[in-house]
Every structure is written in structure tokens, then in C-alpha cells.
Design a protein around this motif. Structure first.
Motif: not given
Length: 185
Positions: A15-17, A19, A22, A28, A149, A151, A166
Motif C-alpha cells: 500500500n506504499d504510496t 499520496n 495517506k 512514508d 495520480d 503513482s 510498493p
């Protein structure tokens, strides 16, 4: 200057992002600090330090804050940082669809507007003398206006993304246009 830095963390996830809404784990924050910039940072004395905001001033009631945005900063794609980018970056955390972990931190922000060529005005519902520190919280990374986006980060940070899988790997290279002279190293 030069070389390779490898860091292993204990909280990697698929789930690493990128964004920042989050962001909740230490990895993170490291990812965010590498690829994004923030309006302020917290110095060793616990006080707000200038970053993308060169300076700030509050009214006597601490309900209206003005942040002077640094000129000459560019995103990784070469586009210039604007006041609207700053406004979007903070206000997106108030939206239900963003589902931001920082939503409680921005709940007191009533509005944000551009003022002149360099300033962003933050109007609060209630007084907050800590606004210069709060506005630099890691979730409040500065992104381009309209970004949906995440990504691939398009930040103003010290590193530009090379590879991201991720839960496995994040690799970056030095941002040749980083706004902090002599950095990163």
C-alpha cells in the motif's frame, strides 16, 4: 557529493504510496521528505523554519496567516511552483474523497487565497498560533495543482524518482534543479 544510500525500514507495504494524504508510517515520511518539499519544517528548537515559505506573518488574533512563497522553485517536470499549487496541496486534505490522515489538522482552515504575486493567505475559523508549524506537517506535501495520480511523484524535493515498487523498493536520483543550493548531498 555522490555515492549511494540504502535504507531499510520495518513498515514497507504494497500500500506504499506517494499520496501524502495517506502517509502514516516512518517510511512514508522518508519517501515524502525525499521527493516533496513543504512550506515549513520544524527546527531543533521546536520552532517553524522556512522551506517553500520564505517567511510568514499572522494577525494579532492568529486567525489569518500570510505565507510568502519562495520564487524560482520548479517541480520535477520543470513547471514553476505557483500559489495555486500551494493552495491545492493544503485544501485537498479537507475533501472527503481525499480521505486524508491529516484532515483533522486542516479542519480549522476556512479558506486559502493568493495575495499579490508571492503570498498565500490562510484564513482560520479559530486562532492557532502553531499554524507555521502545522502547515509543514508531512502529510501536507506540496504537489502540483490538480494532481490525482500519485503513482509517480512530481514534487519539488531533493530527489527525482527512478524506480518504485510498493512494499519493495523506492529509488531516486539527485534533483539537479533542487531549490536548496548545494543540496542534496
Amino acid at each position: 557529493k555522490g555515492g549511494l544510500l540504502r535504507v531499510a525500514t520495518h513498515s514497507q507495504s504494497t500500500n506504499d504510496t506517494f499520496n501524502s494524504a495517506k502517509f502514516v508510517y516512518g517510511n512514508d515520511y522518508m519517501r515524502g521528505a525525499s521527493f516533496y518539499s513543504y512550506l515549513t519544517s520544524t527546527g531543533p528548537d521546536g520552532q517553524a523554519q522556512p522551506e517553500l515559505a520564505e517567511s510568514w506573518e499572522g494577525n494579532a488574533e492568529a486567525t489569518r496567516w500570510r505565507f510568502k512563497i519562495r520564487r524560482g522553485v520548479t517541480f520535477h517536470d520543470g513547471s514553476p511552483l505557483t500559489q495555486q499549487d500551494v493552495i491545492f496541496s493544503i485544501m485537498r486534505h479537507k475533501l472527503d474523497r481525499t480521505a486524508s490522515s491529516a484532515r483533522p489538522l486542516v479542519a480549522n482552515i476556512q479558506s486559502m487565497t493568493a495575495d499579490g504575486d508571492d503570498w498565500v493567505v490562510v484564513q482560520l475559523e479559530r486562532a492557532d498560533v502553531e499554524m507555521p508549524i502545522l502547515i509543514g506537517t508531512f502529510q501536507l506535501a506540496i504537489v502540483k495543482d490538480g494532481t490525482e495520480d500519485f503513482s509517480r511523484p512530481n514534487g519539488t524535493g531533493a530527489f527525482v524518482l527512478q524506480d518504485f515498487t510498493p512494499g519493495v523498493r523506492t529509488a531516486g536520483k539527485r534533483n539537479p534543479n533542487f531549490w536548496k543550493e548545494g543540496r542534496p548531498y
